[in-house]
Scaffold this motif. Structure first.
Motif, PDB file in Angstrom:
ATOM      1  N   SER A   1      15.667  14.108  -9.389  1.00 40.20           N
ATOM      2  CA  SER A   1      14.385  13.780 -10.022  1.00 40.20           C
ATOM      3  C   SER A   1      13.269  14.147  -9.052  1.00 40.20           C
ATOM      4  CB  SER A   1      14.311  12.274 -10.327  1.00 40.20           C
ATOM      5  OG  SER A   1      14.172  11.545  -9.121  1.00 40.20           O
ATOM      6  N   ASN A   2      12.072  14.161  -9.541  1.00 37.53           N
ATOM      7  CA  ASN A   2      10.922  14.380  -8.652  1.00 37.53           C
ATOM      8  C   ASN A   2      10.238  13.064  -8.325  1.00 37.53           C
ATOM      9  OD1 ASN A   2      11.062  17.210  -8.351  1.00 37.53           O
ATOM     10  ND2 ASN A   2      10.293  17.456 -10.433  1.00 37.53           N
ATOM     11  N   ALA A   3      10.988  11.986  -8.438  1.00 35.38           N
ATOM     12  CA  ALA A   3      10.422  10.653  -8.222  1.00 35.38           C
ATOM     13  C   ALA A   3      10.113  10.422  -6.743  1.00 35.38           C
ATOM     14  CB  ALA A   3      11.409   9.595  -8.704  1.00 35.38           C
ATOM     15  N   HIS A   4       9.133   9.554  -6.488  1.00 35.97           N
ATOM     16  CA  HIS A   4       8.883   9.073  -5.128  1.00 35.97           C
ATOM     17  C   HIS A   4      10.076   8.184  -4.775  1.00 35.97           C
ATOM     18  CE1 HIS A   4       4.641  10.257  -5.509  1.00 35.97           C
ATOM     19  NE2 HIS A   4       4.655   9.669  -6.701  1.00 35.97           N
ATOM     20  N   VAL A   5      10.587   8.300  -3.558  1.00 35.78           N
ATOM     21  CA  VAL A   5      11.713   7.461  -3.137  1.00 35.78           C
ATOM     22  C   VAL A   5      11.175   6.430  -2.148  1.00 35.78           C
ATOM     23  CG1 VAL A   5      13.989   7.403  -2.060  1.00 35.78           C
ATOM     24  CG2 VAL A   5      13.313   9.380  -3.462  1.00 35.78           C
ATOM     25  N   VAL A   6      11.150   5.160  -2.572  1.00 32.98           N
ATOM     26  CA  VAL A   6      10.569   4.095  -1.754  1.00 32.98           C
ATOM     27  C   VAL A   6      11.678   3.194  -1.205  1.00 32.98           C
ATOM     28  CG1 VAL A   6       9.039   2.079  -1.760  1.00 32.98           C
ATOM     29  CG2 VAL A   6       8.395   4.135  -3.036  1.00 32.98           C
ATOM     30  N   PRO A   7      11.816   3.123   0.134  1.00 33.33           N
ATOM     31  CA  PRO A   7      12.795   2.198   0.705  1.00 33.33           C
ATOM     32  C   PRO A   7      12.230   0.783   0.729  1.00 33.33           C
ATOM     33  CG  PRO A   7      11.668   3.372   2.470  1.00 33.33           C
ATOM     34  CD  PRO A   7      11.107   3.896   1.167  1.00 33.33           C
ATOM     35  N   CYS A   8      13.098  -0.200   0.581  1.00 33.31           N
ATOM     36  CA  CYS A   8      12.675  -1.601   0.561  1.00 33.31           C
ATOM     37  C   CYS A   8      13.693  -2.431   1.344  1.00 33.31           C
ATOM     38  CB  CYS A   8      12.593  -2.072  -0.885  1.00 33.31           C
ATOM     39  SG  CYS A   8      12.256  -3.837  -1.077  1.00 33.31           S
TER      40      CYS A   8
ATOM     41  N   LEU B   1      14.266   7.398 -17.201  1.00 34.91           N
ATOM     42  CA  LEU B   1      13.237   6.444 -16.755  1.00 34.91           C
ATOM     43  C   LEU B   1      12.329   7.074 -15.694  1.00 34.91           C
ATOM     44  CD1 LEU B   1      15.371   3.200 -16.447  1.00 34.91           C
ATOM     45  CD2 LEU B   1      13.253   3.393 -17.741  1.00 34.91           C
ATOM     46  N   LEU B   2      12.943   7.736 -14.721  1.00 33.01           N
ATOM     47  CA  LEU B   2      12.168   8.354 -13.634  1.00 33.01           C
ATOM     48  C   LEU B   2      11.281   9.482 -14.170  1.00 33.01           C
ATOM     49  CD1 LEU B   2      14.949   8.435 -10.888  1.00 33.01           C
ATOM     50  CD2 LEU B   2      12.931   6.942 -10.942  1.00 33.01           C
ATOM     51  N   LYS B   3      11.849  10.293 -15.062  1.00 37.38           N
ATOM     52  CA  LYS B   3      11.106  11.425 -15.631  1.00 37.38           C
ATOM     53  C   LYS B   3       9.895  10.941 -16.432  1.00 37.38           C
ATOM     54  CE  LYS B   3      12.129  15.758 -17.963  1.00 37.38           C
ATOM     55  NZ  LYS B   3      13.108  16.553 -18.688  1.00 37.38           N
ATOM     56  N   GLU B   4      10.048   9.765 -17.072  1.00 46.09           N
ATOM     57  CA  GLU B   4       8.955   9.200 -17.873  1.00 46.09           C
ATOM     58  C   GLU B   4       7.920   8.474 -17.012  1.00 46.09           C
ATOM     59  OE1 GLU B   4      11.131   6.776 -20.626  1.00 46.09           O
ATOM     60  OE2 GLU B   4      11.745   8.483 -21.867  1.00 46.09           O
ATOM     61  N   GLY B   5       8.114   8.504 -15.685  1.00 48.06           N
ATOM     62  CA  GLY B   5       7.129   7.909 -14.777  1.00 48.06           C
ATOM     63  C   GLY B   5       7.308   6.425 -14.518  1.00 48.06           C
ATOM     64  N   ASN B   6       8.521   5.913 -14.753  1.00 46.24           N
ATOM     65  CA  ASN B   6       8.803   4.491 -14.532  1.00 46.24           C
ATOM     66  C   ASN B   6       9.391   4.242 -13.148  1.00 46.24           C
ATOM     67  OD1 ASN B   6       8.160   3.411 -17.249  1.00 46.24           O
ATOM     68  ND2 ASN B   6       9.762   4.843 -17.864  1.00 46.24           N
TER      69      ASN B   6
ATOM     70  N   PRO C   1       4.616  -3.925  -7.267  1.00 47.75           N
ATOM     71  CA  PRO C   1       3.353  -3.909  -8.013  1.00 47.75           C
ATOM     72  C   PRO C   1       3.454  -3.308  -9.417  1.00 47.75           C
ATOM     73  CG  PRO C   1       3.355  -2.197  -6.340  1.00 47.75           C
ATOM     74  CD  PRO C   1       4.622  -2.969  -6.158  1.00 47.75           C
ATOM     75  N   ARG C   2       4.604  -2.736  -9.755  1.00 50.76           N
ATOM     76  CA  ARG C   2       4.809  -2.157 -11.084  1.00 50.76           C
ATOM     77  C   ARG C   2       6.121  -2.686 -11.667  1.00 50.76           C
ATOM     78  NH1 ARG C   2       4.552   4.125  -9.956  1.00 50.76           N
ATOM     79  NH2 ARG C   2       5.211   4.164 -12.144  1.00 50.76           N
ATOM     80  N   PRO C   3       6.259  -2.709 -12.994  1.00 52.43           N
ATOM     81  CA  PRO C   3       7.523  -3.166 -13.590  1.00 52.43           C
ATOM     82  C   PRO C   3       8.701  -2.314 -13.106  1.00 52.43           C
ATOM     83  CG  PRO C   3       5.821  -2.995 -15.264  1.00 52.43           C
ATOM     84  CD  PRO C   3       5.258  -2.362 -14.015  1.00 52.43           C
ATOM     85  N   VAL C   4       9.826  -2.979 -12.833  1.00 50.23           N
ATOM     86  CA  VAL C   4      11.014  -2.301 -12.315  1.00 50.23           C
ATOM     87  C   VAL C   4      12.163  -2.436 -13.305  1.00 50.23           C
ATOM     88  CG1 VAL C   4      12.653  -2.171 -10.374  1.00 50.23           C
ATOM     89  CG2 VAL C   4      10.303  -2.949  -9.956  1.00 50.23           C
ATOM     90  N   SER C   5      12.840  -1.316 -13.576  1.00 46.50           N
ATOM     91  CA  SER C   5      14.066  -1.330 -14.393  1.00 46.50           C
ATOM     92  C   SER C   5      15.253  -1.269 -13.438  1.00 46.50           C
ATOM     93  CB  SER C   5      14.112  -0.105 -15.311  1.00 46.50           C
ATOM     94  OG  SER C   5      13.044  -0.140 -16.226  1.00 46.50           O
TER      95      SER C   5
ATOM     96  N   GLU D   1       0.827  -1.217   0.000  1.00 49.70           N
ATOM     97  CA  GLU D   1       0.000   0.000   0.000  1.00 49.70           C
ATOM     98  C   GLU D   1       0.861   1.266   0.000  1.00 49.70           C
ATOM     99  OE1 GLU D   1       0.861  -0.988   4.256  1.00 49.70           O
ATOM    100  OE2 GLU D   1       0.270  -2.163   2.513  1.00 49.70           O
ATOM    101  N   ASN D   2       2.143   1.146   0.352  1.00 44.62           N
ATOM    102  CA  ASN D   2       3.052   2.294   0.368  1.00 44.62           C
ATOM    103  C   ASN D   2       3.613   2.627  -1.010  1.00 44.62           C
ATOM    104  OD1 ASN D   2       2.943   2.637   3.221  1.00 44.62           O
ATOM    105  ND2 ASN D   2       4.407   0.975   3.476  1.00 44.62           N
ATOM    106  N   PHE D   3       3.403   1.721  -1.975  1.00 41.78           N
ATOM    107  CA  PHE D   3       4.007   1.869  -3.301  1.00 41.78           C
ATOM    108  C   PHE D   3       3.127   2.776  -4.166  1.00 41.78           C
ATOM    109  CE2 PHE D   3       6.186   0.858  -7.127  1.00 41.78           C
ATOM    110  CZ  PHE D   3       7.381   0.244  -6.758  1.00 41.78           C
ATOM    111  N   PRO D   4       3.656   3.923  -4.629  1.00 43.66           N
ATOM    112  CA  PRO D   4       2.843   4.825  -5.460  1.00 43.66           C
ATOM    113  C   PRO D   4       2.324   4.134  -6.711  1.00 43.66           C
ATOM    114  CG  PRO D   4       4.868   5.898  -4.751  1.00 43.66           C
ATOM    115  CD  PRO D   4       5.003   4.452  -4.399  1.00 43.66           C
ATOM    116  N   LYS D   5       1.058   4.395  -7.039  1.00 42.28           N
ATOM    117  CA  LYS D   5       0.423   3.746  -8.190  1.00 42.28           C
ATOM    118  C   LYS D   5       0.878   4.336  -9.518  1.00 42.28           C
ATOM    119  CE  LYS D   5      -3.672   2.018  -5.793  1.00 42.28           C
ATOM    120  NZ  LYS D   5      -2.853   1.767  -4.621  1.00 42.28           N
ATOM    121  N   ASP D   6       1.329   5.598  -9.491  1.00 47.17           N
ATOM    122  CA  ASP D   6       1.844   6.196 -10.724  1.00 47.17           C
ATOM    123  C   ASP D   6       2.950   7.193 -10.422  1.00 47.17           C
ATOM    124  OD1 ASP D   6       0.298   8.401  -9.819  1.00 47.17           O
ATOM    125  OD2 ASP D   6      -1.435   7.620 -10.904  1.00 47.17           O
TER     126      ASP D   6
END
Length: 193
Positions: A135-142, A100-105, A55-59, A27-32
């Motif tokens: 980048s303006n990407a969400h930063v998710v720790p794992c 990749l991050l800028k394109e929303g991946n 939950p989303r493809p990862v590069s 639930e912590n993983f951004p959907k987009d």
């Protein structure tokens, strides 16, 4: 169906029962939007395990040497991996990651840069902080919590996205930003052992 989806399905069927993989915090993983996914690195199987639980493809960035192996050089691009030359500033890899991050991946990184021989969390390299700040990407720790032993439970824990806005205001450097990310990974490991 893409090759990535097919490969992910095959890996999931094999690894999930073998390592009794438990995924926590989806639930912590951004959907987009762009996501910089930063995990600890304890085993060669970490990339496929993160790839099948996210939950989303990862590069992933993968060490450039892998792209000279006959089968891997064909396979890796199909599973969204791209080369990085380790031990030096690889501008092309940095540009690819930012694009990749800028394109929303989702860009998956192991900030330690290499597997931990002891299983303990090592020091993160500044690359993760570079991507987080630039980048303006969400930063998710794992946190990947092992061991990788057949039929013993393996946990993959996704934490809440780390806000970079405060760090940007404080004008921290890439190394300090990486440390903030590593602190969150460490916390996830401690909370979910």
């Amino acid at each position: 169906m893409t090759f990535y989806t097919f490969a992910r399905g095959v890996v999931k069927v094999v690894l999930t029962p073998l390592y009794r993989i438990e995924t926590i915090g989806l639930e912590n993983f951004p959907k987009d939007g762009g996501v910089l996914l930063c995990a600890n690195h304890i085993d060669n199987l970490d990339p496929p395990v993160v790839g099948l639980t996210a939950p989303r493809p990862v590069s992933f960035m993968a060490k450039a040497e892998l792209f000279s192996a006959p089968i891997l050089k064909t396979l890796l691009p199909h599973i969204r991996a791209f080369p990085v030359k380790r031990g030096l500033s690889d501008r092309e890899a940095l540009r690819s990651g930012l694009r990749l991050l800028k394109e929303g991946n989702v860009l998956g990184l192991f900030p330690e840069g290499t597997r931990s021989k002891t299983g303990e969390l090592g020091k993160g390299l500044s690359g993760a902080g570079f991507f987080a700040l630039r980048s303006n990407a969400h930063v998710v720790p794992c946190a990947i919590i092992g061991p990788y032993k057949p039929f013993r439970k393996l946990k993959v824990v996704y934490g809440k996205p780390i806000s970079m806005s405060e760090l940007r205001e404080q004008k921290v450097n890439a190394e300090q930003a990486t440390q903030a990310i590593m602190d969150q990974i460490k916390l996830l490991i401690e909370q979910n052992k």
